[in-house]
Scaffold this active site. Structure first.
Site, PDB file in Angstrom:
ATOM      1  N   GLU A 148      42.883  87.647  51.900  1.00 22.74           N
ATOM      2  CA  GLU A 148      43.041  88.791  52.803  1.00 22.74           C
ATOM      3  C   GLU A 148      44.186  88.653  53.805  1.00 22.74           C
ATOM      4  O   GLU A 148      44.114  89.200  54.901  1.00 22.74           O
ATOM      5  CB  GLU A 148      41.741  89.064  53.559  1.00 22.74           C
ATOM      6  CG  GLU A 148      40.618  89.569  52.668  1.00 22.74           C
ATOM      7  CD  GLU A 148      39.452  90.149  53.449  1.00 22.74           C
ATOM      8  OE1 GLU A 148      39.228  89.675  54.569  1.00 22.74           O
ATOM      9  OE2 GLU A 148      38.790  91.059  52.931  1.00 22.74           O
TER      10      GLU A 148
ATOM     11  N   GLU B 172      35.838  91.366  46.123  1.00 19.21           N
ATOM     12  CA  GLU B 172      34.686  91.424  47.017  1.00 19.21           C
ATOM     13  C   GLU B 172      34.270  92.876  47.170  1.00 19.21           C
ATOM     14  O   GLU B 172      35.124  93.772  47.122  1.00 19.21           O
ATOM     15  CB  GLU B 172      35.017  90.879  48.421  1.00 19.21           C
ATOM     16  CG  GLU B 172      35.333  89.413  48.474  1.00 19.21           C
ATOM     17  CD  GLU B 172      35.659  88.936  49.893  1.00 19.21           C
ATOM     18  OE1 GLU B 172      35.107  89.483  50.863  1.00 19.21           O
ATOM     19  OE2 GLU B 172      36.482  88.021  50.012  1.00 19.21           O
TER      20      GLU B 172
END
Ligand code: GAL
Length: 781
Positions: free
Chosen positions: A365, A437
């Site tokens: 991320e 995710e």
């Protein structure tokens, strides 16, 4: 190679005097955590420290011409190795292994001192540090340490690839001056029989060995082979699998067969001990993923995990997406160099595992950093041209330097579609898209939350999966996450736990686990999302609920009377989507009351509508009620009585609800729901035969409170006393409390062999006794 996990002197805090002879606080065994933590409200400050480990070693002068090495499999996070007072090595990654050569500094036939300084402060300038992190990073030498010796020359590395299923390609790297002109390369099948063998000139770095009739490795059929390279006195053994990987625009092909990745993210932490879990516990997580959750894939968020976990993924058959350590933040030049080094170490240390199919070469991320990620991609591709690269981002349309766009898709919020489309996520949709995710913080769910929330948690996991599978644009989904985990103050539910798991911290399944467990056909699964207790719902109205099952249909019975059958799932992307149960009246009115079939049907619809809409009945039901009054001559009080009898049931006699899962016309599983106050403890134990020797061993015990119909008593919060006899001890507190009817504990061996017992008792249920046998044994590689 021998494990040297026992008898480490330990000091906290570190002192320079400890390098050679300063006194120690105590003696510890590895894997070791610098701080045991409570289950809830664990404080990340408490494990951030600099500590020391020290071990005395002797070397026999008769073996003077050997070379000696120490391998650390994992030490968090900055490790400085001293040998006889001299600093030999610094390793700045808590998640990769490193090797230190001792040879030139050994004092033969006398005591040598190996001292290790371990710094676990999160202020270190190394990944994953520099910003906040949504997981605890713990500290200590938390994986195995090995001592081994080699001749002056040795085989440093062997990389086995199988780009086609009829050739093995073996690359060999040596160290030192080799006094031979050839190596022997042998390929052995899973029974240990040699299926191919070649003598290869020492100048050949890479050889191709043709093979016939091999069994390919896949998650469904994880057949392992071994490659043995012999060079004079030295031997290198690695296991591998015959497996090809190919992606096209939307699909993954393993050995030419299309595979959809159905996976979960896994952290490597455990209650109390953090990262410091022995190999058998790591293996147990792989077993749970494969045999209980029935997923085919796992992402090792957010770092390379122990070799024993990945070995177990090789053996059980799981596709692994592993990645370099990091969380959202990219640091300065030194930090970035370490990230590049971590990429190199990750690929070199894990590239013979057939289970690994993707290298994650971005910091999880993080924002785009083309310069850094061009390098990490290059490193991975050079060291392993056989696997695609990926890198996890939450950004849509970010720069894709990798082969696969792996995207954290948190777009689902309950009443929208489960996943963004490819065009919403990517600029160049020719590359595959994987959801790395989903869910997680979007819907944290505790095992002790209401049934309604636990049901919605499960349905959200199903929606994301179903929609991602149905759009044929996604190649796989790894949802967040396998189990609840301890985290920093910035995250979690205030008690510093992220309740994002489909299992609790001890790996007890929440309802959402059954979304995964039901996507297979080997073992019948049936879970019902409610206890059928109306008092748990607003106004006593039991809403529609769900069966999570891989059966063809579910038949509902009320007090042994057939009500209805249910088979259609709205989750059409899933092989076995959750089945909505929206009718608890079914045939009962027709069977039990004096109505025609049409009347019974109209009344049934009205009663179910009243349950659903209360006083806000849509017009069509008002008209139906009018029909009941005028045409069927029913009075208001008749309707109220039927509602009480067939819907609300306040104060009625206890009802026995039975759910039969039917597969191929046969009942494969039944669940009975009936009020019950008679509770008992049930448990699952990871292993009862433990091996004590060059490492202690552990067992994980999952404990659940069940009612007399074997349903989880999900509001039971019972204090449990844990008592051991024999050579084991409890890890964590001796009293634990069930949460959502579930908890767990761990036991570890104490250095002795023999028989041991764990007794789990509480005042409300009969005690459980679990017997363990502890035998002596060592681990060699
Ligand atoms: C993601 C992150 C994970 C975890 C998850 C919770 O943003 O990558 O580590 O924090 O959110 O949903």
């Amino acid at each position: 190679m021998n494990k040297i996990n026992n008898n480490w002197e330990y000091i906290d805090p570190w002192s320079d005097a400890f390098i050679i002879d300063g006194s120690a606080d105590k003696v510890v065994r590895l894997p070791h955590t610098v701080q045991e933590l409570p289950l809830h409200y664990a404080n990340s400050e408490s494990y951030q420290k600099v500590v020391g480990y020290r071990k005395k070693l002797t070397f026999d002068s008769s073996l003077k011409d050997r070379r000696y090495f120490i391998r650390f499999d994992g030490s968090a996070h900055k490790t400085t190795v001293y040998f006889n007072g001299k600093e030999l090595y610094v390793h700045s990654c808590g998640y990769t292994a490193f090797i230190v050569e001792l040879t030139d500094n050994i004092l033969f036939d006398q005591e040598n001192v190996l001292t290790v300084k371990v710094d676990s402060r999160e202020s270190l300038n190394t990944p994953p540090f520099g910003f906040v992190i949504d997981y605890l990073t713990y500290g200590g030498i938390y994986r195995d340490v090995w001592l081994y010796d080699k001749p002056a020359y040795f085989i440093k590395d062997v990389f086995v690839t199988t780009n086609t299923l009829d050739t093995v390609s073996v690359s060999i790297q040596t160290d030192g001056l080799v006094p031979f002109d050839s190596y022997q390369v042998k390929i052995l099948d899973s029974k240990g029989e040699i299926i191919a063998q070649q003598a290869v000139s020492i100048n050949t770095r890479q050889i191709q060995i043709p093979v016939k009739n091999i069994h390919a490795w896949s998650a469904k059929s994880p057949t392992l082979y071994r490659c043995i390279v012999e060079l004079g006195d030295d031997t290198f053994v690695t296991s591998f699998g015959f497996r090809t990987i190919r992606f096209d625009q939307n699909n993954l092909y393993i050995n030419g067969q299309k595979v959809f990745l159905r996976g979960l993210n896994r952290h490597q932490c455990y209650p109390y001990i953090g990262y410091a879990a022995v190999d058998s516990l790591q293996e147990e997580d792989a077993r749970i993923l494969k045999e209980e959750l029935h997923v085919n894939a796992v992402r090792t968020s957010h770092y390379p995990q122990s070799q024993s976990f990945i070995d177990a993924c090789d053996r059980y058959g799981l596709y692994v997406f592993t990645e370099i350590p990091g969380w959202q933040h990219i640091g300065d030049e030194t930090w970035k160099q370490q990230a590049i080094q971590n990429t190199k170490d990750m690929v070199l240390q894990y590239r013979n595992h057939p289970s690994i199919i993707l290298w994650g070469v971005r910091i999880n991320e993080s924002l785009d950093d083309d310069e850094l990620y061009a390098k990490t991609n290059e490193v991975a591709r050079n060291l392993d041209p056989t696997r695609p690269t990926a890198g996890v981002r939450y950004l849509t349309k970010s720069h894709l330097l990798e082969d696969i766009y792996t995207f954290n898709d948190f777009s689902h919020h309950g009443d929208n579609k489960g996943a963004l489309s490819k065009t919403e996520v990517m600029v160049d949709t020719h590359h595959p898209l994987i959801i790395s995710e989903a869910n997680g913080h979007m819907f944290p769910t505790k095992s002790f939350d209401t049934q309604a929330r636990r049901q919605e948690h499960a349905l959200r996991h199903a929606r994301v999966f179903s929609d991602a599978m149905a759009d044929h644009q996604h190649t796989g989904v790894f949802q967040w996450c396998m189990f609840d985990y301890a985290t920093h103050k910035d995250f979690g539910s205030g008690d510093r736990i992220c309740y994002h798991g489909v299992m609790d911290s001890f790996r007890n399944p929440k309802l959402a686990a059954s979304v995964y467990a039901s996507q297979q056909d080997e073992e019948p699964i049936l879970e019902i999302s409610t206890s059928m207790d109306i008092g748990d719902y607003n106004a006593g109205n039991l809403p529609d609920f769900y069966a999570f099952t891989n059966a063809d249909e579910v038949r509902l019975y009320k007090n042994d009377q057939f009500v209805s059958e249910f088979s259609r799932s709205e989750y059409s992307g899933l092989k076995h989507g959750p089945i909505r149960i929206d009718d608890t009246i079914g045939k009962l009115l027709l069977e039990n009351e004096n109505f025609t079939s049409k009347q019974a049907d109209d009344i049934r619809k009205c009663l179910l509508a009243s349950k659903k809409y209360g006083n806000n009945l849509p017009l069509r039901y008002r008209l139906l009620y009018a029909k009941m009054m005028f045409q069927y001559k029913m009075k208001y009080s008749d309707g109220v009585a039927l509602y009480g009898k067939y819907v609300s049931g306040w104060g009625s006699d206890s009802i026995t609800w039975r759910f039969d899962a039917i597969k191929n016309g046969e009942v494969v599983k039944s669940i009975i729901k009936r009020p019950s106050a008679k509770l008992h403890l049930s448990y699952q134990v990871s292993r009862t035969t433990l091996i004590e020797g060059d490492c202690y061993d552990m067992s994980a015990i999952r404990i659940q409170v069940k009612d007399e119909y074997h349903n989880l008593a999900s509001y039971a919060q019972l204090p449990l006393n844990l008592i051991t006899t024999g050579p084991i001890e409890i890890v964590g507190p001796n009293t634990v409390v069930t949460e959502g009817g579930m908890t767990g504990t761990y036991i570890k061996t104490t250095g002795e062999e023999g028989e041991a017992i764990l007794t789990i008792s509480t005042s409300d249920c009969s005690a459980i006794t679990i017997h363990f046998t502890i035998t002596k044994g060592n681990h060699t590689l």
